[in-house]
Design an enzyme around this catalytic site. Structure first.
Site, PDB file in Angstrom:
ATOM      1  N   TYR A  25       1.139  -1.084  -0.416  1.00  0.00           N
ATOM      2  CA  TYR A  25       0.290   0.364  -0.323  1.00  0.00           C
ATOM      3  C   TYR A  25       0.659   1.406   0.004  1.00  0.00           C
ATOM      4  O   TYR A  25       1.722   1.141   1.083  1.00  0.00           O
ATOM      5  CB  TYR A  25      -1.051   0.156   1.295  1.00  0.00           C
ATOM      6  CG  TYR A  25      -1.905   1.360   1.184  1.00  0.00           C
ATOM      7  CD1 TYR A  25      -2.821   1.485   0.232  1.00  0.00           C
ATOM      8  CD2 TYR A  25      -1.670   2.067   2.304  1.00  0.00           C
ATOM      9  CE1 TYR A  25      -3.785   2.438   0.406  1.00  0.00           C
ATOM     10  CE2 TYR A  25      -2.428   3.008   2.213  1.00  0.00           C
ATOM     11  CZ  TYR A  25      -3.445   3.256   1.349  1.00  0.00           C
ATOM     12  OH  TYR A  25      -4.561   4.696   1.446  1.00  0.00           O
TER      13      TYR A  25
ATOM     14  N   ASP B 230       9.359   3.163   0.605  1.00  0.00           N
ATOM     15  CA  ASP B 230       8.194   3.891   0.728  1.00  0.00           C
ATOM     16  C   ASP B 230       8.033   3.274   2.456  1.00  0.00           C
ATOM     17  O   ASP B 230       7.914   2.523   2.935  1.00  0.00           O
ATOM     18  CB  ASP B 230       6.601   3.266   0.545  1.00  0.00           C
ATOM     19  CG  ASP B 230       5.434   3.819   1.257  1.00  0.00           C
ATOM     20  OD1 ASP B 230       5.380   4.592   2.060  1.00  0.00           O
ATOM     21  OD2 ASP B 230       4.472   3.333   0.573  1.00  0.00           O
TER      22      ASP B 230
ATOM     23  N   LYS C 281       3.975  10.179   8.860  1.00  0.00           N
ATOM     24  CA  LYS C 281       3.262   9.290   9.804  1.00  0.00           C
ATOM     25  C   LYS C 281       3.808   9.754  11.093  1.00  0.00           C
ATOM     26  O   LYS C 281       3.873  10.974  11.683  1.00  0.00           O
ATOM     27  CB  LYS C 281       3.281   7.777   9.743  1.00  0.00           C
ATOM     28  CG  LYS C 281       2.206   7.737   9.005  1.00  0.00           C
ATOM     29  CD  LYS C 281       1.661   5.935   9.368  1.00  0.00           C
ATOM     30  CE  LYS C 281       0.353   5.621   7.457  1.00  0.00           C
ATOM     31  NZ  LYS C 281      -0.187   4.712   7.013  1.00  0.00           N
TER      32      LYS C 281
HETATM   33  C1  LIG Z   1       0.187   5.233   5.820  1.00  0.00           C
HETATM   34  C2  LIG Z   1       0.672   4.589   4.015  1.00  0.00           C
HETATM   35  C3  LIG Z   1       0.994   5.610   3.113  1.00  0.00           C
HETATM   36  C4  LIG Z   1       0.014   6.660   3.409  1.00  0.00           C
HETATM   37  O1  LIG Z   1       0.257   7.953   3.997  1.00  0.00           O
HETATM   38  P1  LIG Z   1      -1.498   8.699   3.809  1.00  0.00           P
HETATM   39  O2  LIG Z   1      -0.849  10.060   5.121  1.00  0.00           O
HETATM   40  O3  LIG Z   1      -2.255   7.936   4.812  1.00  0.00           O
HETATM   41  O4  LIG Z   1      -1.508   9.383   2.936  1.00  0.00           O
HETATM   42  C5  LIG Z   1       1.241   5.355   1.631  1.00  0.00           C
HETATM   43  N1  LIG Z   1       2.407   4.356   2.471  1.00  0.00           N
HETATM   44  C6  LIG Z   1       2.455   3.413   3.220  1.00  0.00           C
HETATM   45  C7  LIG Z   1       3.340   2.160   3.330  1.00  0.00           C
HETATM   46  C8  LIG Z   1       1.664   3.984   4.909  1.00  0.00           C
HETATM   47  O5  LIG Z   1       1.425   2.593   4.761  1.00  0.00           O
END
Ligand SMILES: *Cc1c(COP(=O)(O)O)cnc(C)c1O
Length: 427
Positions: free
Chosen positions: A144, A239, A267
């Site tokens: 994701y 990511d 985050k």
């Molecule tokens: C949470 C998440 C995202 C997206 O971040 P948002 O601030 O919710 O847009 C992208 N990549 C990973 C791995 C995530 O866990």
């Protein structure tokens, strides 16, 4: 558990907000029932409108590694708010946070702050495509990377939970540019490179998968991705929106010693406020406007409130022994769950990397999306509701990580293990 007020609010919320929420997983669609409406968080605990108290393992889905309303972060935020919430002009705070991040993650020579992880990955892909002058991207099934068009192909997180791996509204042309491989399968990636010579701009990967439940990289997997992307002239994008400052100070690339070309963050670096960032090699980042031609902007990007929360949070993380102590808490939780499962006679596969943990309700090993999907979601619903009734706020989906934070006490961990044994016994 009394949920009368939450039930009223949930009904009302659904009149105005799709599903009553602003992010799908919060609606408890995967597990059923009513989500508690939260009024307050303190340390490891959250409190709902009906007066229920929970030990929280969602931690706002990762940012709150220091727990709720950490006094030092709150104090700094109060002062920052009084000075003004946003200027749309440069501040020194942006340099301070950029320097802290760059010192912690040496592959990030230069970065750009944005407002969410989604913006970070979307912008990193645009940049990788511009830099390589290629269109195709390789991602992994169950990975994701936010909800940008084109990345919603075989995506994890809420997209798995709701069973809509491909969202309507994404033009088919976008999806065609995304190639997918199974997580932990470097051979499949090599085949994609061989079948599409000089077409692949980048490989984007969660260096520890956390959105199909926690799935660690097999030894050598990240190294193989590093070698393949270099060999075929494409970029490696980590990511680290979840793993950044979570699995180590810095992130997975520090823990596993593999340096990508570009990194996406979010985050934790915002200390609980909306944030994202992408960064990496200077020659690539200097293609971003206004230095280069790749356009990307943001009205509230790098705003002083978010920067302040990020700076205070990262300072507190950069203390000797912080990550060891955090990991010890998660390890003791893992051990307790394993013993509880054995006593209850239930087959589980516990997957843990540092303070990220998933209890898969399956007896089989989980190494990728296919094997993750073998876990029983029906059993998970019962498991989840039993925990909630015992005051444990576990992520409401089989395919999410539980986040252990620094403020979880030994007592919290023992209460949690007790509740988990009870939940497993009731399956
Ligand atoms: C949470 C998440 C995202 C997206 O971040 P948002 O601030 O919710 O847009 C992208 N990549 C990973 C791995 C995530 O866990």
């Amino acid at each position: 558990m009394n949920q009368q007020r939450s039930e009223e609010l949930f009904r009302e919320a659904q009149r105005f907000l799709p599903g009553g929420v602003d992010s799908p997983v919060r609606s408890y669609k995967a597990v059923g029932g009513t989500p508690p409406f939260i009024v307050k968080g303190r340390g490891s605990r959250i409190f709902d409108v009906d007066g229920n108290e929970f030990i929280d393992y969602v931690s706002s889905w990762g940012p709150l590694i220091l727990g709720h309303s950490h006094p030092q972060v709150v104090e700094a935020l109060k002062k920052a708010v009084e000075r003004g919430t946003s200027f749309g002009a440069p501040t020194e705070l942006e340099i301070t946070l950029a320097k802290i991040i760059s010192a912690a993650i040496p592959s990030i020579q230069m970065l750009r702050f944005v407002n969410s992880g989604t913006e970070a990955t979307m912008s990193a892909l645009r940049l990788a495509r511009a830099y390589t002058k290629r269109d195709n991207i390789i991602k992994f099934a169950g990975g994701y990377h936010g909800h940008a068009d084109g990345l919603l192909v075989k995506a994890g997180s809420g997209a798995v939970t709701l069973g809509i791996p491909d969202s309507p509204g994404v033009p088919s042309g976008y999806a065609r540019n995304m190639l997918t491989a199974p997580y932990n399968d470097a051979t499949a990636v090599e085949q994609l490179f061989e079948l599409n010579p000089e077409k692949i701009a980048a490989v984007i990967v969660e260096p520890v998968a956390a959105n199909m439940g926690v799935v660690p990289p097999r030894p050598g997997f990240l190294e193989s991705l590093r070698n393949l992307t270099s060999r075929f002239g494409s970029l490696l994008i980590f990511d680290e929106v979840v793993t950044g400052f979570r699995v180590a100070y810095g992130g997975a690339q520090v823990k596993f010693e593999v340096a990508p070309d570009l990194t996406c963050l979010g985050k934790i670096i915002g200390g609980g406020l909306p944030v994202g960032a992408y960064g990496g090699r200077k020659d690539i980042m200097e293609m971003v406007a206004p230095v280069g031609p790749v356009y990307q902007a943001g009205t509230l990007s790098g705003n002083p409130i978010t920067m302040t929360a990020g700076i205070e949070t990262l300072k507190l993380l950069h203390q000797p022994g912080f990550y060891e102590q955090l990991e010890n808490k998660a390890a003791s939780l893992e051990k307790g769950i394993a013993i509880a499962a054995a006593r209850a006679g239930v087959n589980v596969y516990i997957s843990r990397v540092a303070s990220l943990l998933t209890v898969f309700l399956t007896g089989d090993r989980v190494i990728d999306y296919e094997s993750a999907k073998r876990a029983s979601t029906a059993a998970f619903s019962r498991f989840f509701h039993s925990l909630l009734a015992e005051g444990i706020y576990w992520p409401p989906s089989q395919f999410e990580a539980a986040f252990v934070s620094f403020v979880h006490s030994e007592e919290d961990v023992q209460l949690t293990i007790g509740a988990i044994e009870k939940a497993l016994n009731s399956l």
